[in-house]
Design an enzyme around this catalytic site. Structure first.
Site, PDB file in Angstrom:
ATOM      1  CB  SER A  34      -0.914   0.021   1.236  1.00 28.70           C
ATOM      2  OG  SER A  34      -0.185   0.415   2.387  1.00 28.70           O
ATOM      3  CB  SER A  36       0.310   3.715   4.507  1.00 31.69           C
ATOM      4  OG  SER A  36       1.266   2.738   4.850  1.00 31.69           O
ATOM      5  CE  LYS A  79       0.827   2.156   8.795  1.00 31.09           C
ATOM      6  NZ  LYS A  79       0.178   2.720   7.596  1.00 31.09           N
ATOM      7  CB  SER A 171      -0.884   6.617   6.948  1.00 26.50           C
ATOM      8  OG  SER A 171      -0.300   5.666   7.811  1.00 26.50           O
TER       9      SER A 171
END
Length: 213
Positions: A34, A36, A79, A171
């Site tokens: 993804s 994010s 992250k 996100s």
């Protein structure tokens, strides 16, 4: 003939055991599904995660990490750590505050990308995260809107960490589902060893062996 087969099987078994040891204790590869973490990581990036460093030091603000998603531990997320144990974290008007102090930002330029048929346009900024031992960690973030731009104050408990994606308005991170336990962090993302552009169906050669900041 039998001795040769035995030696080949022995070599294969040793190689398999070494591969399992490396994957379990030293380094592991992950695929980015993804956007994010855009612009730091793109959809189609393949990264290597260092599983050794955190045996010698604790995770720090600014580290890009892979961890087990708290709501489904079979799923891995990637992250950036923005809050460590004891920190007060808040987002106000799109700016990150750490312990009541706003992070510094520097405009870089415009940025656009497409993901799953949706087109996004926004601005790139350098964000300067304060490091515990002094100094700052400078890294890029992307702003494409206002989602997640104002939050409550989060006080990071002992043994937990606060995560945010660099693609700040796209996100799904600690702003929505909370903290990550220390023992659920797999390791620190170090390098992009391959990258595949799914829209062009071509490798992104300019991203091969790129260090992750």
């Amino acid at each position: 003939m039998g001795k040769k087969i035995y030696e080949n099987l022995k070599s294969f078994a040793i190689a398999l055991i070494l591969a399992l040891i490396i994957r379990t204790f030293i380094v592991q590869s992950f695929h980015i599904p993804s956007g994010s973490m855009i612009p730091t990581l793109l959809v189609g990036d393949f990264i290597l995660v260092d599983k050794v460093t955190y045996h010698f030091r604790e995770p720090e603000r600014g580290d890009v990490v892979v961890f087990h998603f708290p709501l489904n531990e079979d799923v891995y997320y990637v992250k950036r750590i923005v809050g460590v144990p004891g920190d007060k974290v808040q987002v106000k008007n799109g700016k990150l505050y750490i312990n009541d102090k706003p992070c510094k930002y520097q405009f870089v330029g415009n940025y656009s990308y497409e993901e799953k048929g949706n087109f996004y346009k926004g601005n790139l900024y350098y964000e300067f995260l304060p490091k515990r031992e002094g100094g700052v960690k400078k890294h890029l973030i992307l702003k494409t809107g206002i989602q997640g731009d104002n939050t409550e104050v989060f006080v990071v408990p002992k043994g937990k960490y606060f995560m945010m994606g660099d693609n700040r308005n796209n996100s799904y991170d600690s702003r929505y589902w909370g903290f990550v336990d220390r023992d659920k962090i797999v390791g620190i993302a170090r390098i992009i060893f391959f990258s595949w552009d799914g829209q062009k169906h071509l490798p992104r050669f300019n991203r091969l062996f790129k260090i992750i900041n």
